[in-house]
Design a protein around this motif. Structure first.
Motif, PDB file in Angstrom:
ATOM      1  N   LEU A   1      -5.423  26.340 -12.170  1.00 24.02           N
ATOM      2  CA  LEU A   1      -5.639  24.724 -12.306  1.00 24.02           C
ATOM      3  C   LEU A   1      -6.132  24.175 -10.853  1.00 24.02           C
ATOM      4  O   LEU A   1      -7.029  23.290 -11.025  1.00 24.02           O
ATOM      5  N   GLU A   2      -6.359  24.920  -9.811  1.00 25.16           N
ATOM      6  CA  GLU A   2      -6.752  24.454  -8.598  1.00 25.16           C
ATOM      7  C   GLU A   2      -8.184  24.581  -8.839  1.00 25.16           C
ATOM      8  O   GLU A   2      -9.093  24.087  -8.244  1.00 25.16           O
ATOM      9  N   ARG A   3      -8.558  25.737  -9.402  1.00 26.55           N
ATOM     10  CA  ARG A   3      -9.867  26.006  -9.404  1.00 26.55           C
ATOM     11  C   ARG A   3     -10.896  25.266 -10.484  1.00 26.55           C
ATOM     12  O   ARG A   3     -11.936  24.721 -10.122  1.00 26.55           O
ATOM     13  N   ILE A   4     -10.155  24.535 -11.523  1.00 22.93           N
ATOM     14  CA  ILE A   4     -10.776  23.671 -12.262  1.00 22.93           C
ATOM     15  C   ILE A   4     -10.735  22.195 -11.938  1.00 22.93           C
ATOM     16  O   ILE A   4     -11.261  21.237 -12.361  1.00 22.93           O
ATOM     17  N   ALA A   5      -9.649  21.840 -10.848  1.00 23.60           N
ATOM     18  CA  ALA A   5      -9.739  20.452 -10.210  1.00 23.60           C
ATOM     19  C   ALA A   5     -11.015  20.421  -9.375  1.00 23.60           C
ATOM     20  O   ALA A   5     -11.589  21.305  -8.833  1.00 23.60           O
ATOM     21  N   ARG A   6     -11.284  19.021  -9.482  1.00 23.82           N
ATOM     22  CA  ARG A   6     -12.605  18.771  -8.643  1.00 23.82           C
ATOM     23  C   ARG A   6     -12.080  18.288  -7.285  1.00 23.82           C
ATOM     24  O   ARG A   6     -12.933  17.354  -6.751  1.00 23.82           O
ATOM     25  N   PHE A   7     -11.234  18.656  -6.604  1.00 21.25           N
ATOM     26  CA  PHE A   7     -10.789  18.357  -5.339  1.00 21.25           C
ATOM     27  C   PHE A   7     -10.441  19.566  -4.655  1.00 21.25           C
ATOM     28  O   PHE A   7      -9.778  20.530  -5.245  1.00 21.25           O
ATOM     29  N   GLU A   8     -10.421  19.583  -3.567  1.00 23.20           N
ATOM     30  CA  GLU A   8      -9.650  20.610  -2.681  1.00 23.20           C
ATOM     31  C   GLU A   8      -8.640  20.262  -1.740  1.00 23.20           C
ATOM     32  O   GLU A   8      -8.784  18.996  -1.365  1.00 23.20           O
TER      33      GLU A   8
ATOM     34  N   PRO B   1       0.760  -1.171  -0.059  1.00 21.47           N
ATOM     35  CA  PRO B   1       0.146  -0.097   0.098  1.00 21.47           C
ATOM     36  C   PRO B   1       0.974   1.191  -0.040  1.00 21.47           C
ATOM     37  O   PRO B   1       0.557   2.284  -0.528  1.00 21.47           O
ATOM     38  N   ASN B   2       2.019   1.213   0.899  1.00 17.33           N
ATOM     39  CA  ASN B   2       2.846   2.237   0.944  1.00 17.33           C
ATOM     40  C   ASN B   2       2.217   3.660   1.430  1.00 17.33           C
ATOM     41  O   ASN B   2       2.637   4.818   0.837  1.00 17.33           O
ATOM     42  N   GLY B   3       1.278   3.544   2.221  1.00 16.78           N
ATOM     43  CA  GLY B   3       0.824   4.654   2.718  1.00 16.78           C
ATOM     44  C   GLY B   3      -0.232   5.459   2.284  1.00 16.78           C
ATOM     45  O   GLY B   3      -0.557   5.585   1.037  1.00 16.78           O
ATOM     46  N   LYS B   4      -0.938   6.182   3.076  1.00 16.13           N
ATOM     47  CA  LYS B   4      -2.440   6.934   2.630  1.00 16.13           C
ATOM     48  C   LYS B   4      -2.059   8.518   2.590  1.00 16.13           C
ATOM     49  O   LYS B   4      -1.269   8.702   3.413  1.00 16.13           O
ATOM     50  N   TYR B   5      -2.646   9.142   1.700  1.00 20.96           N
ATOM     51  CA  TYR B   5      -2.338  10.411   1.267  1.00 20.96           C
ATOM     52  C   TYR B   5      -3.504  11.282   1.166  1.00 20.96           C
ATOM     53  O   TYR B   5      -4.704  10.582   0.717  1.00 20.96           O
ATOM     54  N   VAL B   6      -3.683  12.775   1.461  1.00 22.81           N
ATOM     55  CA  VAL B   6      -4.652  13.589   0.834  1.00 22.81           C
ATOM     56  C   VAL B   6      -3.889  14.694  -0.253  1.00 22.81           C
ATOM     57  O   VAL B   6      -2.666  14.558  -0.125  1.00 22.81           O
ATOM     58  N   PHE B   7      -4.866  15.200  -0.642  1.00 21.34           N
ATOM     59  CA  PHE B   7      -4.314  16.053  -1.908  1.00 21.34           C
ATOM     60  C   PHE B   7      -3.987  17.381  -1.166  1.00 21.34           C
ATOM     61  O   PHE B   7      -4.336  17.844   0.185  1.00 21.34           O
ATOM     62  N   GLY B   8      -2.728  17.976  -1.679  1.00 18.97           N
ATOM     63  CA  GLY B   8      -2.125  19.131  -1.368  1.00 18.97           C
ATOM     64  C   GLY B   8      -2.521  20.143  -2.580  1.00 18.97           C
ATOM     65  O   GLY B   8      -3.793  20.230  -2.792  1.00 18.97           O
ATOM     66  N   GLY B   9      -1.769  20.853  -3.014  1.00 18.63           N
ATOM     67  CA  GLY B   9      -1.789  21.872  -3.876  1.00 18.63           C
ATOM     68  C   GLY B   9      -1.709  21.222  -5.461  1.00 18.63           C
ATOM     69  O   GLY B   9      -1.201  20.270  -5.834  1.00 18.63           O
ATOM     70  N   VAL B  10      -2.249  22.125  -6.365  1.00 17.13           N
ATOM     71  CA  VAL B  10      -1.589  21.939  -7.643  1.00 17.13           C
ATOM     72  C   VAL B  10      -0.546  22.911  -8.029  1.00 17.13           C
ATOM     73  O   VAL B  10      -0.956  23.952  -7.827  1.00 17.13           O
TER      74      VAL B  10
END
Length: 719
Positions: A329-336, A307-316
């Motif tokens: 690009l952060e604006r058009i991404a579907r994640f925060e 698995p090598n660890g779990k992660y959350v999104f940072g910036g773009v």
């Protein structure tokens, strides 16, 4: 003559020696063959008188001049014992040893053990796949539970099936039968039958009672044997994941279940997707390995997972800030930032960047910026690399239509003149019925993904079947669009416009009507609910669109206020494999002002390719004394068509019979004083960017000025 006799004697002597040599090989007495007192040759038995006068010597019989140790045999006297005839053994005769015979390759026998499944070839269940191919299933116990799917897959892959054209012969079938036998054995192993047997038979059969032709046929008797099950299942380090239980459930294979190799691949994909969708940005899965134990009739599965660890999104992070900034690009991404990492959202961001049309290529990669600590997930930044595309576009078109005449259209566009994604477009139209010059500013992904701000200014002159209008307008729209990349269940638009237009009904027979100027201001809103499966060529689902526009108009010193509204609904239903039934209904009205206070270009009309086919554009509705459509304040339309696939050009061509009707009234509610109906048939040719449509319609209750037939060509379905 002597030479002839000697030649004949030599031939006879040689033939006799050969025959005796073969007889000796078969068991004659070798002691006789080695007798040293044998005459040197047969020439010693011929007297000189026979040589001098052979004919006279022959008439004397065999008693004169011939001395022979052999007794005279009478024809009527039986021979008790054959006389010995000494013959010299030839030294130059060599007999090659016989080679052992090899078994014929096409003959195979099932090696059935004492505890093998119950086999009954005579009572085998038969699957006849073609005139040349038959499958037999002689195994009774245990039953072959996967037989149906097994046969379907074999039939789809069989090489003998490709020969099923009446031209088969034994040589062709024998060659392909070996390939099909290997295919059957492979398929048995796919389903977990590792002790299976395939018995192959190639035979000929009479083509008919009165025919001498023999048609070959291949029969495979499939004896699957026992089906293996999963033994131990080793998924490596999966238990170290935070969501180990949920991830293990996504790999839906348990010990004791029947073994099937393609199921392993499907479950491997499901596990990989689950890892990627639950935060494991750098998870790794090795290729599965299956160890078959014939004694246990089981297979042990090993598929190392890390698995090598779990992660959350940072910036773009953009590699070209001046072109498409990280913020954009952060604006058009579907994640925060802070959302659990999902691989599908990473792929979606790459597609969205490509869809801007501003880049020739784009890549998105996750980069660790914080490692996981205990139960706390790590953080990954999304690094975006781009290559700029050509940003300026010049386009043009020349065409002719029966409704719009000759038309020349050109445009120039810079798609990123105002970064990011701020486009400027200049356009012009020169035609027999329309002239236009306009400038458009468009900001894509403004304030969010697929949200577009558009400001458009134009001046136009248009002459239709209903009116002649010269217009100057300024329009602004902010909308959430549905795109081919992401078709949305809800799309909407809000906007406003102001315009000045000088209009009149058309000039007929040189008689000009007075022009009338209108100053109009409007706000409008539109919303669409869409459950269909395609924007351009739907086969199921429905769409409902509502439009509402409060509007004011000033003309001839009078101020008018009214409300324009419209509802369109469409429904699509597949029937069978190739047919789609499509239905459409529309209702529109203008409330609050009489017809004089509404500019002709804002009134309601029917007729044309997107309305009632068989009639001209805007030709349906109330008319003046010059038989010109004057428009109305209410409209009703309905259409029904069947989109029937033909199978031509690999299914790209469809035939579409249709029926349309429509009615336009001067009142705010339909009075149905006159309903126009049209019918016809069309063709659709499916392309990668939507179907090309050609419809031929006829009016069912035409007016004298209506054409007997109308043809419409466009891209996309009629509705």
């Amino acid at each position: 003559m002597l030479q002839s006799i000697r030649s004949t004697t030599e031939v006879a002597r040689g033939a006799l020696a050969t025959c005796l040599a073969l007889a000796a090989f078969a068991g004659a007495q070798p002691a006789v063959a080695q007798d040293t007192s044998a005459p040197a040759s047969l020439e010693d038995l011929i007297p000189d008188s026979a040589v001098d006068n052979p004919e006279a010597w022959a008439q004397q019989g065999t008693d004169e001049g011939v001395t022979s140790a052999e007794p005279v045999l009478a024809a009527e006297t039986p021979i008790a014992d054959l006389p010995a005839m000494p013959v010299a053994w030839p030294d130059d005769v060599e007999i090659e040893p016989l080679e052992p015979l090899e078994p014929e390759g096409d003959i195979q026998f099932a090696d059935l053990l004492e505890d093998a499944p119950q086999i009954a070839f005579e009572d085998a269940e038969i699957e006849t796949l073609s005139d040349s191919l038959v499958l037999g299933f002689p195994q009774k116990e245990p039953p072959f539970t996967e037989r149906g799917d097994f046969v379907d897959r074999f039939e789809a892959l069989s090489t003998i099936e490709e020969l099923d054209n009446g031209d088969e012969n034994v040589a062709q079938l024998a060659a392909r039968a070996r390939e099909d036998e290997e295919l059957l054995a492979t398929l048995l192993r796919v389903y977990g039958y590792y002790d299976g047997e395939i018995v192959r038979t190639i035979a000929t059969r009479d083509a008919g009672e009165d025919s001498a032709d023999q048609n070959p046929r291949v029969r495979f008797d499939v004896i699957p044997g026992p089906r293996y099950t999963y033994g131990a299942i080793d998924l490596g380090e999966l238990d170290t994941a935070t969501d180990a239980a949920e991830l293990r459930d996504s790999f839906d294979i348990q010990p004791g279940e029947y073994l099937q190799s393609d199921t392993i691949l499907a479950e491997q994909f499901d596990l990989d997707r689950a890892l990627g969708e639950t935060g494991y940005a750098f998870a790794e899965i090795d290729e599965p390995e299956l160890l078959i134990d014939h004694d246990r009739v089981e297979g042990d599965l090993t598929m190392p997972v890390r698995p090598n660890g779990k992660y959350v999104f940072g910036g773009v992070v953009s590699d070209d800030e001046a072109f498409l900034s990280s913020r954009h690009l952060e604006r058009i991404a579907r994640f925060e930032p802070g959302d659990v990492y999902q691989r599908s959202l990473e792929f979606d961001l790459r597609r969205a960047i490509t869809a801007t049309g501003l880049v020739s290529s784009a890549s998105v990669e996750a980069r660790e910026i914080e490692a996981p600590q205990g139960d706390e997930p790590g953080v990954v930044a999304m690094d975006v690399s781009m290559e700029r595309a050509e940003l300026r576009t010049i386009a043009g078109a020349i065409g002719y239509g029966s409704e719009e005449g000759v038309r020349i259209q050109a445009s120039w566009e810079h798609r990123n003149l105002f970064p990011p994604e701020g486009a400027l477009r200049l356009r012009g139209i020169l035609g027999t019925r329309e002239q236009l010059a306009g400038v458009t500013f468009r900001k894509n992904n403004f304030g969010g993904r697929d949200k577009v701000l558009t400001v458009d200014a134009y001046a136009s002159s248009i002459d239709t079947s209903a009116y002649d209008a010269r217009t100057v307008a300024l329009t602004g729209t902010y909308e959430r669009t549905s795109t081919l990349l992401f078709q949305k269940p809800l799309a909407w638009a809000l906007g406003g416009e102001i315009l000045a237009t000088d209009e009149r009904n058309r000039i007929v027979d040189g008689v000009a009507r007075p022009r009338q100027t209108y100053f109009i201001a409007s706000l409008f809103g539109r919303a669409t609910i869409d459950t269909s499966d395609s924007l351009l060529d739907p086969t199921r689902g429905f769409r409902v669109t509502g439009f509402l526009a409060p509007e004011t108009s000033r003309t001839e010193g009078e101020q008018y206020y009214y409300l324009r509204n419209r509802v369109d609904a469409a429904y699509y239903q597949s029937v069978g494999e190739r047919t789609v039934i499509a239905a459409r209904a529309a209702f529109a009205s203008i409330q609050g002002a009489n017809l004089v206070g509404i500019a002709p270009s804002r009134r309601l009309y029917a007729g044309g390719g997107g309305s009632v086919r068989g009639y001209g554009y805007q030709s349906i509705g109330p008319k003046n004394q010059f038989m010109e459509p004057i428009g109305g304040r209410s409209l009703v339309e309905a259409s029904l068509e069947a989109r029937i696939g033909t199978g031509f050009f690999d299914g790209a061509v469809s035939v579409v019979p249709f029926f349309d009707l429509g009615s336009v009234s001067t009142s705010t509610t339909p009075d149905f004083d006159e309903i126009k109906m049209g019918a016809g048939v069309g063709l659709r040719y499916a392309t990668g960017f939507g179907p090309i449509r050609v419809d031929v319609g006829v009016p069912l209750n035409p007016e004298p000025e209506d054409s007997p037939v109308a043809v419409y060509i466009s891209l996309g379905q009629a509705f």
